[in-house]
Design a protein around this motif. Sequence first.
Motif, PDB file in Angstrom:
ATOM      1  N   ARG A 153       1.483   6.557  -1.216  1.00  0.00           N
ATOM      2  CA  ARG A 153       1.989   6.735   0.139  1.00  0.00           C
ATOM      3  C   ARG A 153       0.778   7.121   0.994  1.00  0.00           C
ATOM      4  O   ARG A 153       0.188   8.177   0.798  1.00  0.00           O
ATOM      5  CB  ARG A 153       3.028   7.864   0.200  1.00  0.00           C
ATOM      6  CG  ARG A 153       4.272   7.620  -0.623  1.00  0.00           C
ATOM      7  CD  ARG A 153       5.373   8.595  -0.272  1.00  0.00           C
ATOM      8  NE  ARG A 153       4.937   9.992  -0.344  1.00  0.00           N
ATOM      9  CZ  ARG A 153       5.573  11.014   0.220  1.00  0.00           C
ATOM     10  NH1 ARG A 153       6.678  10.813   0.913  1.00  0.00           N
ATOM     11  NH2 ARG A 153       5.122  12.249   0.092  1.00  0.00           N
ATOM     12  N   GLY A 154       0.401   6.244   1.901  1.00  0.00           N
ATOM     13  CA  GLY A 154      -0.757   6.524   2.739  1.00  0.00           C
ATOM     14  C   GLY A 154      -2.013   5.778   2.338  1.00  0.00           C
ATOM     15  O   GLY A 154      -3.006   5.809   3.068  1.00  0.00           O
ATOM     16  N   ARG A 155      -1.993   5.059   1.191  1.00  0.00           N
ATOM     17  CA  ARG A 155      -3.164   4.275   0.787  1.00  0.00           C
ATOM     18  C   ARG A 155      -2.741   3.122  -0.111  1.00  0.00           C
ATOM     19  O   ARG A 155      -2.284   3.336  -1.230  1.00  0.00           O
ATOM     20  CB  ARG A 155      -4.195   5.151   0.066  1.00  0.00           C
ATOM     21  CG  ARG A 155      -5.538   4.463  -0.134  1.00  0.00           C
ATOM     22  CD  ARG A 155      -5.625   3.668  -1.413  1.00  0.00           C
ATOM     23  NE  ARG A 155      -5.522   4.501  -2.591  1.00  0.00           N
ATOM     24  CZ  ARG A 155      -5.397   4.033  -3.830  1.00  0.00           C
ATOM     25  NH1 ARG A 155      -5.317   2.727  -4.048  1.00  0.00           N
ATOM     26  NH2 ARG A 155      -5.289   4.854  -4.850  1.00  0.00           N
ATOM     27  N   ILE A 156      -2.866   1.916   0.413  1.00  0.00           N
ATOM     28  CA  ILE A 156      -2.580   0.713  -0.366  1.00  0.00           C
ATOM     29  C   ILE A 156      -3.891  -0.030  -0.568  1.00  0.00           C
ATOM     30  O   ILE A 156      -4.505  -0.512   0.393  1.00  0.00           O
ATOM     31  CB  ILE A 156      -1.577  -0.212   0.358  1.00  0.00           C
ATOM     32  CG1 ILE A 156      -0.327   0.554   0.798  1.00  0.00           C
ATOM     33  CG2 ILE A 156      -1.217  -1.397  -0.529  1.00  0.00           C
ATOM     34  CD1 ILE A 156       0.503   1.092  -0.336  1.00  0.00           C
ATOM     35  N   LEU A 157      -4.353  -0.101  -1.813  1.00  0.00           N
ATOM     36  CA  LEU A 157      -5.631  -0.727  -2.145  1.00  0.00           C
ATOM     37  C   LEU A 157      -6.727  -0.202  -1.228  1.00  0.00           C
ATOM     38  O   LEU A 157      -7.014   0.988  -1.244  1.00  0.00           O
ATOM     39  CB  LEU A 157      -5.495  -2.257  -2.109  1.00  0.00           C
ATOM     40  CG  LEU A 157      -4.481  -2.842  -3.115  1.00  0.00           C
ATOM     41  CD1 LEU A 157      -4.448  -4.359  -3.022  1.00  0.00           C
ATOM     42  CD2 LEU A 157      -4.760  -2.399  -4.539  1.00  0.00           C
ATOM     43  N   LYS A 336       1.447 -11.238   1.312  1.00  0.00           N
ATOM     44  CA  LYS A 336       2.478 -10.850   2.271  1.00  0.00           C
ATOM     45  C   LYS A 336       1.916 -10.039   3.440  1.00  0.00           C
ATOM     46  O   LYS A 336       2.623  -9.779   4.407  1.00  0.00           O
ATOM     47  CB  LYS A 336       3.572 -10.033   1.572  1.00  0.00           C
ATOM     48  CG  LYS A 336       4.380 -10.802   0.545  1.00  0.00           C
ATOM     49  CD  LYS A 336       5.305 -11.794   1.223  1.00  0.00           C
ATOM     50  CE  LYS A 336       6.256 -12.423   0.218  1.00  0.00           C
ATOM     51  NZ  LYS A 336       7.209 -13.366   0.869  1.00  0.00           N
ATOM     52  N   ARG A 337       0.652  -9.613   3.320  1.00  0.00           N
ATOM     53  CA  ARG A 337      -0.035  -8.845   4.365  1.00  0.00           C
ATOM     54  C   ARG A 337       0.672  -7.514   4.652  1.00  0.00           C
ATOM     55  O   ARG A 337       0.656  -7.031   5.786  1.00  0.00           O
ATOM     56  CB  ARG A 337      -0.141  -9.668   5.658  1.00  0.00           C
ATOM     57  CG  ARG A 337      -0.855 -10.991   5.485  1.00  0.00           C
ATOM     58  CD  ARG A 337      -2.315 -10.794   5.142  1.00  0.00           C
ATOM     59  NE  ARG A 337      -3.035 -12.076   5.009  1.00  0.00           N
ATOM     60  CZ  ARG A 337      -4.305 -12.173   4.679  1.00  0.00           C
ATOM     61  NH1 ARG A 337      -5.003 -11.082   4.441  1.00  0.00           N
ATOM     62  NH2 ARG A 337      -4.886 -13.353   4.554  1.00  0.00           N
ATOM     63  N   ARG A 338       1.268  -6.936   3.637  1.00  0.00           N
ATOM     64  CA  ARG A 338       1.916  -5.634   3.779  1.00  0.00           C
ATOM     65  C   ARG A 338       0.945  -4.567   3.303  1.00  0.00           C
ATOM     66  O   ARG A 338       0.768  -4.368   2.112  1.00  0.00           O
ATOM     67  CB  ARG A 338       3.216  -5.609   2.964  1.00  0.00           C
ATOM     68  CG  ARG A 338       4.261  -6.579   3.495  1.00  0.00           C
ATOM     69  CD  ARG A 338       5.439  -6.729   2.550  1.00  0.00           C
ATOM     70  NE  ARG A 338       6.458  -7.607   3.115  1.00  0.00           N
ATOM     71  CZ  ARG A 338       7.498  -8.101   2.436  1.00  0.00           C
ATOM     72  NH1 ARG A 338       7.644  -7.789   1.145  1.00  0.00           N
ATOM     73  NH2 ARG A 338       8.375  -8.892   3.023  1.00  0.00           N
ATOM     74  N   LYS A 339       0.322  -3.879   4.249  1.00  0.00           N
ATOM     75  CA  LYS A 339      -0.805  -3.010   3.926  1.00  0.00           C
ATOM     76  C   LYS A 339      -0.523  -1.534   4.138  1.00  0.00           C
ATOM     77  O   LYS A 339      -1.436  -0.707   3.997  1.00  0.00           O
ATOM     78  CB  LYS A 339      -2.034  -3.442   4.730  1.00  0.00           C
ATOM     79  CG  LYS A 339      -2.450  -4.871   4.399  1.00  0.00           C
ATOM     80  CD  LYS A 339      -3.809  -5.233   4.947  1.00  0.00           C
ATOM     81  CE  LYS A 339      -4.220  -6.628   4.474  1.00  0.00           C
ATOM     82  NZ  LYS A 339      -5.589  -6.984   4.898  1.00  0.00           N
ATOM     83  N   THR A 340       0.722  -1.194   4.463  1.00  0.00           N
ATOM     84  CA  THR A 340       1.122   0.218   4.534  1.00  0.00           C
ATOM     85  C   THR A 340       2.384   0.412   3.707  1.00  0.00           C
ATOM     86  O   THR A 340       3.167  -0.526   3.495  1.00  0.00           O
ATOM     87  CB  THR A 340       1.368   0.660   5.987  1.00  0.00           C
ATOM     88  OG1 THR A 340       2.377  -0.169   6.577  1.00  0.00           O
ATOM     89  CG2 THR A 340       0.087   0.583   6.809  1.00  0.00           C
ATOM     90  N   PHE A 341       2.575   1.628   3.245  1.00  0.00           N
ATOM     91  CA  PHE A 341       3.648   1.916   2.298  1.00  0.00           C
ATOM     92  C   PHE A 341       5.027   1.569   2.861  1.00  0.00           C
ATOM     93  O   PHE A 341       5.897   1.081   2.139  1.00  0.00           O
ATOM     94  CB  PHE A 341       3.594   3.400   1.917  1.00  0.00           C
ATOM     95  CG  PHE A 341       4.573   3.790   0.854  1.00  0.00           C
ATOM     96  CD1 PHE A 341       4.291   3.589  -0.490  1.00  0.00           C
ATOM     97  CD2 PHE A 341       5.794   4.370   1.187  1.00  0.00           C
ATOM     98  CE1 PHE A 341       5.191   3.950  -1.478  1.00  0.00           C
ATOM     99  CE2 PHE A 341       6.700   4.734   0.210  1.00  0.00           C
ATOM    100  CZ  PHE A 341       6.396   4.524  -1.132  1.00  0.00           C
ATOM    101  N   ASP A 342       5.226   1.806   4.152  1.00  0.00           N
ATOM    102  CA  ASP A 342       6.542   1.578   4.747  1.00  0.00           C
ATOM    103  C   ASP A 342       6.912   0.099   4.795  1.00  0.00           C
ATOM    104  O   ASP A 342       8.087  -0.242   4.967  1.00  0.00           O
ATOM    105  CB  ASP A 342       6.612   2.179   6.155  1.00  0.00           C
ATOM    106  CG  ASP A 342       5.641   1.516   7.113  1.00  0.00           C
ATOM    107  OD1 ASP A 342       4.441   1.438   6.774  1.00  0.00           O
ATOM    108  OD2 ASP A 342       6.065   1.078   8.193  1.00  0.00           O
TER     109      ASP A 342
END
Length: 354
Positions: A153-157, A336-342
Amino acid sequence: MCERNYCMKAAIVILNWNGADMMKSYLPSVINNSKMNGVEVIVADNGSTDDSVNMLKAEFPDIPIICLKQNLGFAKGYNTALKQIDAEYYVLLNSDVEIKDNMWITPILEFMDNNIDVAACQPKLLSLKQPQFFEYAGAAGGFIDKYGFPFCRGRILATVEMDNGQYDQPAEVMWASGAALVVRKDDFWNVGGLDDDFFAHMEEIDLCWRLRAAGKKIMALPCSRVYHLGGASLNQGNPRKTYLNFRNNLIMLFKNLDDNDLKRVMRIRKCLDLIAACSFFIKGDLPNCKSVFKARKDFNKLKNKLLDKRMNIKKFKVQNKSKLCDFSIIWQYYFKRRKTFDKLPFDNNLFLSH
């Protein structure tokens, strides 16, 4: 003082290796903000070859030091030091962590006192260099995707979020960061402590996986916050770090995955690791490319030993708390370019069956 036993509520144990400058910078903040009955700050020196021990004795004479004869790595170093400490709770704290609030430890200890099913907790980890952002190594609590890759939560890759209070609610997570980890002593040893074979990197994720398999919960409590410099031992992109991350991740998966998932996941990981090695090669980064292949080679050498560890885990596994997220973080992030936890297709029912 090289050997001593302790009996206390919580022992804040900082494992140091050649970190004299780090100690000078950050240890005072830990000492000054951890003054409460039953809590003691202890430094375990991991065979430093710099002036760490002499500096500690001269500038922090009241801080106990456990002297290890050589650098045993993060996992074995902590295991060796913690065996000499009798405390209800261990607090594993990196030497590059700064504390800015004297209430940082109190809410975690109170929460764990009132929730005996919780084995480990972490505070919110913020960047010391950019305090408005989360810190890479743990952020607001960690998870594991379907192929064993960790994210937070707060850091994706490689993407670290700004802290806007979006993760300020306590949350059950899959793993808590070893940069600032509060763990119940009895639970820690009941599942075997940290795995010495890891040396460093991902050992806390492996520990939390085993704690969950034993029926315990792991929590992130953002009411407590610490500030982490990060990269104090090995920077991102260091071939040694690449080697340890790839090898240790494979070890962790082989030990902890359920029987019906093991072959499938390891087969896919072989392909993904090959892609990672090729990516390094295309970029002209031969040292990191070689590190991936060496990691897989050394993992294969350990398989017989790991089979014994799988059997030991089955002895204390009481229910399936090792369930992983049912998506690939690589696919979500890059395709999918989903780069934040939410933005992730996170299953909110992941923990409800336990």
